[in-house]
Motif scaffolding. Structure first.
Motif, PDB file in Angstrom:
ATOM      1  N   ALA A  32       0.537  -1.486  -0.147  1.00 45.73           N
ATOM      2  CA  ALA A  32      -0.431   0.113   0.018  1.00 45.73           C
ATOM      3  C   ALA A  32       0.771   1.378   0.036  1.00 45.73           C
ATOM      4  O   ALA A  32       0.561   2.379  -0.758  1.00 45.73           O
ATOM      5  N   GLN A  33       2.287   0.760   0.770  1.00 44.41           N
ATOM      6  CA  GLN A  33       2.584   2.780   0.965  1.00 44.41           C
ATOM      7  C   GLN A  33       3.479   2.837  -0.334  1.00 44.41           C
ATOM      8  O   GLN A  33       3.841   3.612  -1.050  1.00 44.41           O
ATOM      9  N   HIS A  34       3.203   1.926  -1.864  1.00 43.55           N
ATOM     10  CA  HIS A  34       3.728   2.451  -3.028  1.00 43.55           C
ATOM     11  C   HIS A  34       2.929   2.816  -3.991  1.00 43.55           C
ATOM     12  O   HIS A  34       3.013   3.533  -5.377  1.00 43.55           O
ATOM     13  N   LEU A  35       1.530   2.880  -3.997  1.00 42.82           N
ATOM     14  CA  LEU A  35       0.606   3.240  -4.817  1.00 42.82           C
ATOM     15  C   LEU A  35      -0.842   3.666  -4.515  1.00 42.82           C
ATOM     16  O   LEU A  35      -1.396   3.243  -3.388  1.00 42.82           O
ATOM     17  N   ASP A  36      -0.083   5.023  -4.189  1.00 43.54           N
ATOM     18  CA  ASP A  36      -1.077   6.039  -4.259  1.00 43.54           C
ATOM     19  C   ASP A  36      -2.834   6.470  -4.737  1.00 43.54           C
ATOM     20  O   ASP A  36      -2.700   7.031  -5.792  1.00 43.54           O
ATOM     21  N   PHE A  37      -3.827   6.003  -4.805  1.00 52.44           N
ATOM     22  CA  PHE A  37      -4.806   5.845  -5.710  1.00 52.44           C
ATOM     23  C   PHE A  37      -5.743   7.414  -4.981  1.00 52.44           C
ATOM     24  O   PHE A  37      -6.226   7.433  -4.171  1.00 52.44           O
ATOM     25  N   VAL A  38      -5.677   8.002  -5.836  1.00 54.39           N
ATOM     26  CA  VAL A  38      -5.930   9.779  -5.593  1.00 54.39           C
ATOM     27  C   VAL A  38      -7.526   9.771  -6.152  1.00 54.39           C
ATOM     28  O   VAL A  38      -7.714   9.389  -7.617  1.00 54.39           O
ATOM     29  N   MET A  39      -8.670   9.388  -5.752  1.00 47.53           N
ATOM     30  CA  MET A  39      -9.457   9.045  -6.104  1.00 47.53           C
ATOM     31  C   MET A  39     -10.417  10.711  -6.733  1.00 47.53           C
ATOM     32  O   MET A  39     -10.441  11.966  -6.158  1.00 47.53           O
ATOM     33  N   LEU A  40     -11.204  10.474  -8.146  1.00 46.30           N
ATOM     34  CA  LEU A  40     -11.373  11.985  -8.960  1.00 46.30           C
ATOM     35  C   LEU A  40     -12.880  11.807  -9.358  1.00 46.30           C
ATOM     36  O   LEU A  40     -13.191  10.251  -9.823  1.00 46.30           O
ATOM     37  N   GLU A  41     -13.372  12.639  -9.855  1.00 50.50           N
ATOM     38  CA  GLU A  41     -14.987  13.038  -9.600  1.00 50.50           C
ATOM     39  C   GLU A  41     -15.141  12.444 -11.942  1.00 50.50           C
ATOM     40  O   GLU A  41     -14.339  13.213 -12.472  1.00 50.50           O
ATOM     41  N   GLY A  42     -16.280  12.485 -12.402  1.00 50.43           N
ATOM     42  CA  GLY A  42     -15.834  12.355 -13.273  1.00 50.43           C
ATOM     43  C   GLY A  42     -17.429  11.143 -14.385  1.00 50.43           C
ATOM     44  O   GLY A  42     -17.056   9.759 -13.860  1.00 50.43           O
ATOM     45  N   GLY A  43     -17.645  11.545 -15.229  1.00 45.80           N
ATOM     46  CA  GLY A  43     -18.102  10.100 -15.849  1.00 45.80           C
ATOM     47  C   GLY A  43     -20.169  11.004 -16.321  1.00 45.80           C
ATOM     48  O   GLY A  43     -20.270  11.974 -16.038  1.00 45.80           O
ATOM     49  N   ALA A  44     -20.831  10.331 -16.802  1.00 43.39           N
ATOM     50  CA  ALA A  44     -22.196  10.390 -16.791  1.00 43.39           C
ATOM     51  C   ALA A  44     -22.771  10.756 -15.537  1.00 43.39           C
ATOM     52  O   ALA A  44     -23.902  12.355 -15.213  1.00 43.39           O
ATOM     53  N   GLY A  45     -22.875  10.184 -14.829  1.00 42.54           N
ATOM     54  CA  GLY A  45     -23.564  10.814 -13.499  1.00 42.54           C
ATOM     55  C   GLY A  45     -23.178  11.759 -12.487  1.00 42.54           C
ATOM     56  O   GLY A  45     -23.755  12.765 -12.365  1.00 42.54           O
ATOM     57  N   HIS A  46     -21.889  12.170 -12.993  1.00 45.07           N
ATOM     58  CA  HIS A  46     -21.026  13.741 -12.395  1.00 45.07           C
ATOM     59  C   HIS A  46     -21.784  14.244 -13.065  1.00 45.07           C
ATOM     60  O   HIS A  46     -21.700  15.789 -13.066  1.00 45.07           O
ATOM     61  N   TYR A  47     -21.674  14.289 -14.787  1.00 41.16           N
ATOM     62  CA  TYR A  47     -22.302  14.828 -15.743  1.00 41.16           C
ATOM     63  C   TYR A  47     -24.304  15.623 -15.297  1.00 41.16           C
ATOM     64  O   TYR A  47     -24.324  16.701 -15.239  1.00 41.16           O
ATOM     65  N   ALA A  48     -24.854  14.710 -15.128  1.00 39.55           N
ATOM     66  CA  ALA A  48     -25.950  14.600 -14.559  1.00 39.55           C
ATOM     67  C   ALA A  48     -26.093  15.517 -13.223  1.00 39.55           C
ATOM     68  O   ALA A  48     -27.263  16.030 -13.191  1.00 39.55           O
ATOM     69  N   ARG A  49     -25.261  15.467 -12.835  1.00 39.48           N
ATOM     70  CA  ARG A  49     -25.749  16.599 -11.535  1.00 39.48           C
ATOM     71  C   ARG A  49     -25.239  18.093 -11.504  1.00 39.48           C
ATOM     72  O   ARG A  49     -24.955  18.778 -10.529  1.00 39.48           O
ATOM     73  N   THR A  50     -23.729  18.199 -12.190  1.00 35.45           N
ATOM     74  CA  THR A  50     -23.569  18.891 -12.435  1.00 35.45           C
ATOM     75  C   THR A  50     -22.902  19.945 -13.576  1.00 35.45           C
ATOM     76  O   THR A  50     -22.956  20.719 -14.279  1.00 35.45           O
ATOM     77  N   GLY A  51     -23.550  18.624 -14.890  1.00 33.37           N
ATOM     78  CA  GLY A  51     -22.959  19.244 -15.930  1.00 33.37           C
ATOM     79  C   GLY A  51     -21.581  19.412 -16.514  1.00 33.37           C
ATOM     80  O   GLY A  51     -21.174  19.749 -17.661  1.00 33.37           O
ATOM     81  N   HIS A  52     -21.107  18.584 -16.150  1.00 36.24           N
ATOM     82  CA  HIS A  52     -19.510  18.382 -16.477  1.00 36.24           C
ATOM     83  C   HIS A  52     -18.838  17.069 -16.080  1.00 36.24           C
ATOM     84  O   HIS A  52     -19.362  16.293 -15.420  1.00 36.24           O
TER      85      HIS A  52
END
Length: 361
Positions: A32-52
């Motif tokens: 776990a110390q070697h990979l840091d997964f940075v969670m990000l928003e995006g996709g169709a659901g995000h577009y429906a909520r925000t327009g982006h």
């Protein structure tokens, strides 16, 4: 081993499930110390909520971090005014803005997986399709013409630069492989319609020019319609196939079907500085949240990410981790301890992931 920050977009449908599965497996393989997964928003659901569909901060992270891991994107009914799908636009924007010009789709019959091609159930399918990813017919995305509701047109774009670099990628890749299963010969097959369209004749001619610098790799040619037959009748002949964007898209799915289906088909989109990794399947919203999706494609895409990072960041310590992930998936499928639904088994996403992690341990 160095540490790496991975821009991670779970996306829509089964995207969150398969992404979290891949994170578990990759963290187990690397620590776990070697990979840091940075969670990000995006996709169709995000577009429906925000327009982006692709927020600015998400794009900045994908541009600036070490690699991109993506689950899936797209939801029924969420489309742009012109009718095109919002979900597809997420990775299309990343593809063009990050110049991810080579879409790499391995087609390999894994241990324990039955091919619908009976003659090859014992193995013999192991090739890679390299699809030019930024030009071709899909370069018309958003720029096609619909005239008075009577006529529609899109433009096929083939440039020397675009063809040269994807051809070099394909020949370089062939040099790293063991050749085609049938004869062990390293070869690149150029898939086109050079017999009909000047754009494809130009694509073939540029590939020929690039081949002159690779005397150790054979070159072969196949028309796009004929290769659909060859991939069924003699898949063991192929080593690396290079194709224009749309043709590469089509034959990649055909190839995946011969090796078990989209649920176990990994994919990478690679440029000179950036790499995006995701399963070749879609978001499958009809089974989202039911824990029946196969995580294998995303897990194997993660292994491709480790191999790419090993080369791009000159960190060979990542290669054994990638090999362990691939071997663990092979062990699980060969022993039949957790066979996913799409391969005829009963194991859900969590059960398959648990089994792969046990095989790793």
């Amino acid at each position: 081993m160095a540490s790496y920050r991975i821009a991670t977009i779970e996306g829509d449908g089964i995207g969150p499930e398969v992404t979290r599965a891949a994170i578990r497996v990759l963290s187990e393989a690397c620590g776990a110390q070697h990979l840091d997964f940075v969670m990000l928003e995006g996709g169709a659901g995000h577009y429906a909520r925000t327009g982006h569909v692709l927020p600015d901060d998400t794009f900045a992270a994908c541009r600036d971090l070490d690699a991109v891991l993506h689950g899936a994107a797209g939801l029924p009914g969420i489309v742009y005014p012109d009718g095109t799908e919002v979900g597809n636009d997420l990775h299309l924007r990343l593809r063009f803005r990050l110049d991810l010009y080579a879409n790499v789709r391995p087609v390999k019959l894994l241990p324990g997986v039955l091919s619908p091609l009976r003659a090859f159930e014992g193995g013999g399918i192991d090739y890679v399709i390299v699809r030019e990813n930024t030009e071709g017919l899909y370069a018309s995305r958003g720029a096609g013409v619909v005239l008075r509701g009577e006529l529609a047109s899109d433009t096929l774009v083939v440039t020397r630069k675009g063809t040269e670099r994807v051809a070099r990628f394909a020949f370089d890749l062939a040099r790293t492989r063991n050749g085609a299963p049938r004869d062990g010969k390293r070869r690149v097959t150029v898939c086109d319609k050079a017999n009909i369209l000047r754009s494809y004749a130009f694509f073939r001619a540029v590939c020929d020019e690039v081949h002159a610098g690779y005397p150790d790799v054979a070159i072969d040619y196949a028309y796009a319609d004929a290769i659909t037959v060859h991939l069924l009748k003699r898949p063991d002949f192929y080593d690396v196939i290079v194709a224009e964007n749309m043709f590469g898209d089509i034959i990649s799915d055909l190839g995946a079907a011969t090796a078990g289906g989209m649920g176990i088909a990994p994919s990478a989109e690679i440029g000179d500085r950036h790499g995006l990794f995701q399963g070749a399947h879609g978001s499958a919203p009809d089974i989202a949240g039911s824990d029946v999706a196969s995580p294998v494609a995303t897990i194997l895409s993660g292994a491709m990410m480790l191999r790419w990072l090993a080369e791009a960041r000159a960190d060979p310590a990542l290669v054994p981790a990638a090999e362990r992930v691939e071997a663990a998936v092979g062990t699980v499928l060969r022993e039949g301890s957790a066979v996913p639904h799409d391969l005829g088994g009963r194991a859900g996403c969590t059960e398959v992931t648990d089994a792969v992690c046990r095989a790793l341990a």
